[in-house]
Design an enzyme around this catalytic site. Structure first.
Site, PDB file in Angstrom:
ATOM      1  N   CYS A 452      -1.351   5.456  -1.699  1.00 10.29           N
ATOM      2  CA  CYS A 452      -0.419   5.544  -2.829  1.00 10.29           C
ATOM      3  C   CYS A 452      -0.794   4.678  -4.036  1.00 10.29           C
ATOM      4  O   CYS A 452      -0.727   5.169  -5.169  1.00 10.29           O
ATOM      5  CB  CYS A 452       1.011   5.297  -2.368  1.00 10.29           C
ATOM      6  SG  CYS A 452       1.219   4.154  -1.010  1.00 10.29           S
ATOM      7  N   ARG A 481      -6.129   0.270   9.263  1.00 12.84           N
ATOM      8  CA  ARG A 481      -5.000  -0.641   9.464  1.00 12.84           C
ATOM      9  C   ARG A 481      -5.334  -1.565  10.633  1.00 12.84           C
ATOM     10  O   ARG A 481      -5.789  -1.110  11.677  1.00 12.84           O
ATOM     11  CB  ARG A 481      -3.704   0.130   9.737  1.00 12.84           C
ATOM     12  CG  ARG A 481      -3.270   0.955   8.542  1.00 12.84           C
ATOM     13  CD  ARG A 481      -1.982   1.703   8.762  1.00 12.84           C
ATOM     14  NE  ARG A 481      -1.734   2.604   7.643  1.00 12.84           N
ATOM     15  CZ  ARG A 481      -0.801   3.540   7.620  1.00 12.84           C
ATOM     16  NH1 ARG A 481      -0.013   3.707   8.673  1.00 12.84           N
ATOM     17  NH2 ARG A 481      -0.646   4.310   6.565  1.00 12.84           N
ATOM     18  N   GLN A 499      -5.468  11.112   7.126  1.00 13.62           N
ATOM     19  CA  GLN A 499      -4.218  11.852   7.186  1.00 13.62           C
ATOM     20  C   GLN A 499      -4.108  12.799   6.000  1.00 13.62           C
ATOM     21  O   GLN A 499      -4.865  12.683   5.031  1.00 13.62           O
ATOM     22  CB  GLN A 499      -3.020  10.915   7.233  1.00 13.62           C
ATOM     23  CG  GLN A 499      -2.851  10.011   6.038  1.00 13.62           C
ATOM     24  CD  GLN A 499      -1.665   9.059   6.202  1.00 13.62           C
ATOM     25  OE1 GLN A 499      -1.161   8.864   7.298  1.00 13.62           O
ATOM     26  NE2 GLN A 499      -1.229   8.476   5.109  1.00 13.62           N
ATOM     27  N   ASP A 501      -2.522  13.046   3.364  1.00 19.14           N
ATOM     28  CA  ASP A 501      -1.703  12.224   2.480  1.00 19.14           C
ATOM     29  C   ASP A 501      -1.573  12.905   1.121  1.00 19.14           C
ATOM     30  O   ASP A 501      -2.579  13.307   0.518  1.00 19.14           O
ATOM     31  CB  ASP A 501      -2.373  10.859   2.322  1.00 19.14           C
ATOM     32  CG  ASP A 501      -1.388   9.781   1.936  1.00 19.14           C
ATOM     33  OD1 ASP A 501      -0.186  10.073   1.912  1.00 19.14           O
ATOM     34  OD2 ASP A 501      -1.825   8.649   1.673  1.00 19.14           O
ATOM     35  N   HIS A 503       0.742  12.693  -2.690  1.00 16.91           N
ATOM     36  CA  HIS A 503       1.749  12.078  -3.547  1.00 16.91           C
ATOM     37  C   HIS A 503       2.035  13.015  -4.704  1.00 16.91           C
ATOM     38  O   HIS A 503       1.114  13.453  -5.401  1.00 16.91           O
ATOM     39  CB  HIS A 503       1.281  10.709  -4.034  1.00 16.91           C
ATOM     40  CG  HIS A 503       1.124   9.731  -2.921  1.00 16.91           C
ATOM     41  ND1 HIS A 503      -0.096   9.510  -2.295  1.00 16.91           N
ATOM     42  CD2 HIS A 503       2.027   8.958  -2.269  1.00 16.91           C
ATOM     43  CE1 HIS A 503       0.070   8.626  -1.317  1.00 16.91           C
ATOM     44  NE2 HIS A 503       1.349   8.276  -1.284  1.00 16.91           N
ATOM     45  N   LYS A 586      14.706   8.730   2.086  1.00 19.34           N
ATOM     46  CA  LYS A 586      13.609   9.447   2.735  1.00 19.34           C
ATOM     47  C   LYS A 586      14.154  10.469   3.728  1.00 19.34           C
ATOM     48  O   LYS A 586      15.305  10.397   4.166  1.00 19.34           O
ATOM     49  CB  LYS A 586      12.684   8.468   3.467  1.00 19.34           C
ATOM     50  CG  LYS A 586      13.363   7.703   4.596  1.00 19.34           C
ATOM     51  CD  LYS A 586      12.374   6.803   5.337  1.00 19.34           C
ATOM     52  CE  LYS A 586      13.079   6.054   6.477  1.00 19.34           C
ATOM     53  NZ  LYS A 586      12.124   5.280   7.300  1.00 19.34           N
ATOM     54  N   HIS A 658       6.217  10.526  -1.633  1.00 19.05           N
ATOM     55  CA  HIS A 658       5.210  10.347  -0.589  1.00 19.05           C
ATOM     56  C   HIS A 658       5.425  11.462   0.438  1.00 19.05           C
ATOM     57  O   HIS A 658       6.557  11.701   0.873  1.00 19.05           O
ATOM     58  CB  HIS A 658       5.378   9.000   0.112  1.00 19.05           C
ATOM     59  CG  HIS A 658       5.308   7.812  -0.787  1.00 19.05           C
ATOM     60  ND1 HIS A 658       4.189   7.023  -0.877  1.00 19.05           N
ATOM     61  CD2 HIS A 658       6.219   7.266  -1.629  1.00 19.05           C
ATOM     62  CE1 HIS A 658       4.413   6.028  -1.730  1.00 19.05           C
ATOM     63  NE2 HIS A 658       5.636   6.155  -2.196  1.00 19.05           N
TER      64      HIS A 658
END
Length: 792
Positions: A452, A481, A499, A501, A503, A586, A658
């Site tokens: 992000c 991570r 992933q 991912d 945005h 969310k 997200h």
């Protein structure tokens, strides 16, 4: 002063870090959720009272009469340790004082309504008003007014749809009460948490041990403990522990709740450096609650079941070693896992479930099918072999095809950033210990754990117009991570992963349509794999950023999108009040696999904060020249001194969404492996076709068939080995090829193949010959249409 939410966040953090040396069950957390934790368990810091506590512990061990397990007589301690007697004595004194104070309180009449949920036909039962008094009436006392078909299954109460409440805890205000059974996720967690306390009581009585903590987990519960030096938990200890637990169930031990001040907690638990660590590092200044169950008094936020008689089946499943706080430099503890149920049939069903789950374990299938492996030289990083890479590529191809159809733009962003980026985004303050940090040219850098902040830089690198919105950025970049070594678990918990991912940068007016588009995306992807899914909306928490009006608008738009999804046949959604991220509401999406296990892969999160941190803006259609200035009424965390500058005239901040659907590819592959039990649908299968000759004379035709089908981008192998035809067929069946072609002289002459379908027993002997052209056409269609059923 720490709130209950921050304590729970810290406890979740501690639970995540205090995993076994060789963990067998763990789920990856959501990185945005981790940013919310305002109190974190420091990993390198030792307890301030470590030396003092060690001395207390050593004195206690020396004073406790523990017989060796090799003794022919009774195992375990001969009597409760002195520290247990002192602790419980303090509890008794404080509990009597508290009960006397409650009797002195006014007990005014309050308005209480029982929400009894849905009946067998799915219709809402009528609400039931009941007579009640504050500080006297309890949720459990109202069950006498409720039909036994409901009351018999109740585990815990819920107040106003928000707060779980002990059945025997007096109500304090006007409220609406609902009841949760064991079959509900929250009810099951409470039941297993209470069962963990019984395990802790049994362990304390058996070993005279120092308990650490004992939470519920996905398949039961565990308790961590330090036992006498040189001793470990053995499988031979399981039966005595289970026997003690069974005795406690028959005693109908109640779970008694009591709020205790910090000084009294230190008096109560001063014997244990583990409890002292929690008291000094995790608890708010006003103290916390403890619960008594039989001879066990333990630090706990609760809530719990009414009494131990609710537990009808209890079994210890395994034991292992673990590190306190998940820190390899800290104490090595013993961990005991267990599971419990309110009836014996559920225990029987659970054991069958575990047997089936073991057969489907992705770690076993991954080795058998040569999909992936791990190596200690790179812990938590999967080595995808060719067949595993085929699955990975098929998933990415699927998503790329949908991205093109749905107006997404794929981007690539750097793998490593200066720490200044993470400080600006807020991740450095809340997430740095979970990042791989490097020193480069006398500056701190970090491998990215999420995309992000980088996408914010991409949005802001040039002028943006409202005409470009919504801007949907998709990124398959590699993420890292720094998960605790004990938390690593096959492909479901890794350190290096990719992933889907994305945005989305959009205006507030575009939120609803974007969310509706994401719901359609979910249906498309999950439908291909046969995954049903559930949606849960989490709203504004107590600690939040921004102004309430913006939050209300955002939540309203999400609710509109959810209602529209329900109206179109998408199923009911759940409301999870107060559990949103601090930067925006969310929607969590939970899928259910073939074993009816729940997995959270997808998430949809609105974010007002990152666009503000990065001062993102776009030119609006408004030509009046009036700037849209963000309100300053909201709560700002971490003592931020100055708000970013407001957008200039004719400009506005975008909203950031997200979004992930499959989430981590590695984790999703693990879920798919277990969902399909290694029997992959044709379109994603790493082994689609195996061609076997009846005799060596047709080997040239076998190679020709392989070439023809490979030209159609299918995964085709041949077996020209010296094994018998029957052995070749059996080997292909064990390797889960979708189709096995057996060809001989007749097939070569007629330009055809004899097809055996993995999932159709009637085709396992010689059947009709299928012309090559027809076989190619049917298998191309099966692959293109991404059908689940393996049939042509």
């Amino acid at each position: 002063m720490a709130s209950k939410e921050s304590v729970e966040a810290a406890e979740r953090r501690l639970e995540e870090r205090s995993l076994p040396l060789r963990s067998e069950a763990a789920n990856p957390g959501n990185h945005e959720a981790k940013i919310q934790a305002e109190q974190k368990s420091p990993q390198s810091k030792k307890s301030k009272n470590k030396g003092k506590s060690d001395a207390l512990a050593e004195a206690q061990w020396n004073g406790t009469k523990i017989k060796s397990s090799s003794d022919p007589g009774k195992t375990g301690i001969s009597e409760l340790p002195d520290f247990v007697k002192k602790r419980n004595g303090i509890f008794d004194i404080l509990k009597r004082k508290y009960d006397a104070e409650i009797l002195q309180k006014d007990h005014p009449v309050i308005d209480v309504v029982l929400d009894l949920g849905l009946d067998k036909d799915g219709a809402q039962r009528p609400a039931m008003p009941v007579a009640a008094k504050a500080w006297e009436s309890t949720p459990g006392s109202f069950l006498r007014h409720v039909d036994k078909e409901i009351s018999a299954d109740v585990v815990i109460a819920k107040i106003d749809g928000k707060e779980l409440w002990d059945l025997d805890r007096p109500i304090e205000r006007n409220c609406r009460i609902s009841y949760l059974p064991f079959t509900s996720p929250e009810g099951r967690n409470v039941f297993w948490h209470s069962s963990a306390h019984v395990l802790g009581e049994a362990a304390e009585c058996h070993y005279g041990c120092l308990l650490s903590h004992g939470p519920p987990v996905d398949q039961g519960f565990f308790y961590d403990m330090a036992i006498a030096e040189g001793q470990v938990v053995k499988e031979s200890d399981w039966a005595p522990l289970e026997s003690k637990a069974t005795k406690f169930f028959k005693e109908k031990q109640s779970f008694d709740r009591l709020h205790v001040s910090i000084p009294d907690l230190k008096d109560m638990f001063g014997y244990s450096k583990y409890k002292m660590y929690y008291i000094e590092n995790l608890l708010p200044a006003e103290g916390s609650t403890v619960y008594r169950c039989g001879s066990l008094v333990d630090l706990c936020l609760g809530p719990h079941i009414q009494n131990t008689s609710k537990i009808k089946a209890f079994q210890i499943m395994k034991n292992s070693s673990c590190y306190f706080r998940g820190d390899k430099d800290d104490d090595s503890l013993q961990r005991i896992y267990g599971v419990a149920f309110p009836d014996k049939k559920q225990m029987t069903d659970h054991k069958k479930f575990l047997e089936e789950a073991a057969k489907r374990d992705h770690r076993r299938i991954g080795i058998e099918q040569e999909l992936f492996f791990f190596n200690e030289l790179s812990p938590g990083s999967v080595f995808l072999l060719p067949h595993g890479t085929r699955i990975f590529n098929a998933l990415q191809k699927l998503l790329r095809s949908e991205y093109q159809r749905r107006g997404y733009s794929e981007v690539q962003s750097p793998n490593m950033y200066d720490s200044d980026l993470w400080k600006r985004s807020g991740h450095w303050q809340h997430y740095s210990e979970d990042m791989f940090v490097l020193d480069v040219e006398k500056k701190k850098w970090a491998l990215k754990p999420m995309n992000c902040p980088g996408h914010c830089l991409m949005f802001g690198h040039r002028e943006r117009s409202y005409r470009e919105l919504p801007l949907r950025m998709a990124d398959f970049g590699v993420l890292h991570r720094n998960e605790a070594s004990g938390a690593l678990n096959g492909m479901t918990r890794v350190r290096k992963f990719q992933q889907d991912d994305t945005h989305i940068f959009c205006t507030q007016d575009q939120i609803t349509q974007e969310i509706e588009g994401l719901f359609d995306f979910l249906k498309c992807i999950y439908g291909l794999f046969g995954f049903p899914f559930r949606l849960k909306l989490s709203t504004r928490p107590d600690k939040f950023l921004g102004d309430i009006k913006t939050w209300d608008i955002a939540e309203s738009k999400l609710k509109d999108a959810l209602d529209s999804f329900t109206a179109s046949g998408g199923g009911q959604w759940e409301l999870n009040e107060g559990d949103g991220a601090f930067y925006g509401p969310k929607i969590d999406i939970t899928i259910s696999d073939a074993l009816r296990r729940d997995w959270q892969c997808a998430t949809i999160q609105l974010d007002f904060q990152l666009p503000q941190n990065f001062e993102l803006e776009y030119m609006t259609a408004d030509t009046s020249g009036k700037a849209k200035v963000p309100s300053k009424d909201g709560v700002v965390s971490d003592g931020a001194s100055d708000l970013p500058k407001a957008p200039g005239p004719g400009r506005a901040r975008p909203v950031m969404i997200h979004r992930a659907i499959v989430g981590s590819f590695e984790r999703f592959m693990a879920i798919l492996t277990e969902h399909f039990a290694g029997k992959w649908p044709f379109w994603i299968s790493p082994r689609q076709i195996l061609v076997i000759p009846v005799m060596p004379a047709v080997n040239d035709y076998v190679e020709e068939v392989q070439k023809l089908f490979r030209s159609q981008k299918m995964h085709v192998d041949i077996d020209l080995s010296g094994n018998t035809m029957l052995k070749k067929i059996r080997t292909g069946q064990l390797q889960q090829y979708n189709f096995i072609f057996v060809v001989g002289a007749q097939e070569r002459e007629s330009r055809s193949v004899n097809i055996r379908n993995r999932d159709d027993q009637e085709t396992q002997t010689k059947g009709e010959l299928v012309p090559l052209d027809e076989a190619i056409r049917k298998l191309r269609a099966l692959k293109k249409e991404r059908r689940l059923v393996n049939a042509i």
